[in-house]
Design a protein around this motif. Sequence first.
Motif, short mmCIF file in Angstrom:
data_model
loop_
_atom_site.label_atom_id
_atom_site.label_comp_id
_atom_site.label_asym_id
_atom_site.label_seq_id
_atom_site.Cartn_x
_atom_site.Cartn_y
_atom_site.Cartn_z
N PHE A 37 -75.45 -20.40 4.28
CA PHE A 37 -74.83 -18.40 4.47
C PHE A 37 -73.54 -19.31 4.71
N THR A 38 -71.98 -19.65 5.15
CA THR A 38 -71.08 -19.75 5.61
C THR A 38 -70.25 -19.04 5.49
N TYR A 39 -69.72 -19.28 6.67
CA TYR A 39 -68.18 -18.55 6.92
C TYR A 39 -66.97 -19.32 6.63
N LEU A 40 -66.14 -18.72 6.07
CA LEU A 40 -64.50 -19.68 5.71
C LEU A 40 -63.71 -18.85 6.41
N ARG A 41 -62.95 -19.54 7.58
CA ARG A 41 -62.24 -18.69 8.54
C ARG A 41 -60.99 -19.17 7.76
N ASP A 43 -57.20 -20.19 9.88
CA ASP A 43 -57.11 -20.98 11.33
C ASP A 43 -57.12 -20.58 12.42
N GLU A 44 -56.87 -19.32 12.25
CA GLU A 44 -56.83 -18.57 13.31
C GLU A 44 -58.09 -18.15 14.33
N GLY A 45 -59.32 -18.67 13.36
CA GLY A 45 -60.69 -18.15 13.31
C GLY A 45 -61.29 -16.90 12.52
N GLY A 46 -60.00 -16.12 12.25
CA GLY A 46 -60.80 -15.28 11.82
C GLY A 46 -61.44 -15.12 10.35
N VAL A 47 -62.01 -14.54 10.05
CA VAL A 47 -62.99 -15.06 9.03
C VAL A 47 -62.54 -14.16 7.15
N ILE A 48 -62.73 -15.09 5.87
CA ILE A 48 -61.79 -14.57 4.80
C ILE A 48 -62.75 -14.46 4.10
N TYR A 49 -63.86 -15.16 3.98
CA TYR A 49 -65.01 -15.04 3.14
C TYR A 49 -66.40 -15.11 3.67
N LYS A 50 -67.38 -14.96 2.62
CA LYS A 50 -68.48 -14.97 3.71
C LYS A 50 -68.85 -15.79 2.47
N MET A 51 -69.43 -17.05 2.54
CA MET A 51 -69.82 -17.96 1.05
C MET A 51 -71.79 -17.95 1.63
N ILE A 52 -72.18 -17.66 -0.27
CA ILE A 52 -73.63 -17.95 0.16
C ILE A 52 -73.12 -19.22 -1.56
N SER A 53 -74.34 -20.12 -0.41
CA SER A 53 -74.24 -21.80 -1.36
C SER A 53 -75.93 -21.81 -2.07
N ILE A 54 -76.08 -22.26 -2.92
CA ILE A 54 -77.51 -22.43 -2.90
C ILE A 54 -77.72 -24.23 -3.99
#
Length: 193
Positions: A37-41, A43-54
């Motif tokens: 589970f990874t947050y894609l942020r 440049d300013e640090g805000g979360v754009i997406y939450k990514m789940i990779s399997i």
Amino acid sequence: EILQNEDIENLMSRQDLDSIETTFPELAPGKSLLVSFTYLREDEGGVIYKMISIKDITQRKAMKKASQGFIAQVAHEFLTPLTTIGSYNEMLMDGEIEDREMQKEFYNTIREETGRLTGLIQNLLSIAKMEMGGLTLNKGLVKTDWLVEDTISSIEGSAIKKNIRIKKNMPDIFPTLVGDKELLKIAIINILG
């Protein structure tokens, strides 16, 4: 919504974990999967997406299990001769064995077990060289009759000690092959051993 899995739901709700191992019996029976589970942020640090990779880690887990089994087997193979060498050496040093013939037998056993350990270490080094791609093959013509006789004579002493009789059923004509005689000998000794 797409993957109904309690482990993934728990992972998303926790802040202290970024991955788990799980299974999907309905979708991928018999497979072990690593879910990250990874947050894609921004440049300013805000979360754009939450990514789940399997990722399928079934083979990696099987290799790890095989590796652990191999290590346990090697440890056992080392422990047996070391125990014999240690106990025989201690008995000889303490003067418990006064009979000269028995002393010779103990010394011979110590020598044989030391040779066995040396062989095990050489095999492990050969395996490590193969895995790293550094094993050099010295190919040449190998007379298989000599190879067979050489390997059998190398293990005959061990066989006799274990009350194993080696019966040789040899052909009249032996083929000659191209290969590394020493590595072939090690392989055959390992199989016979």
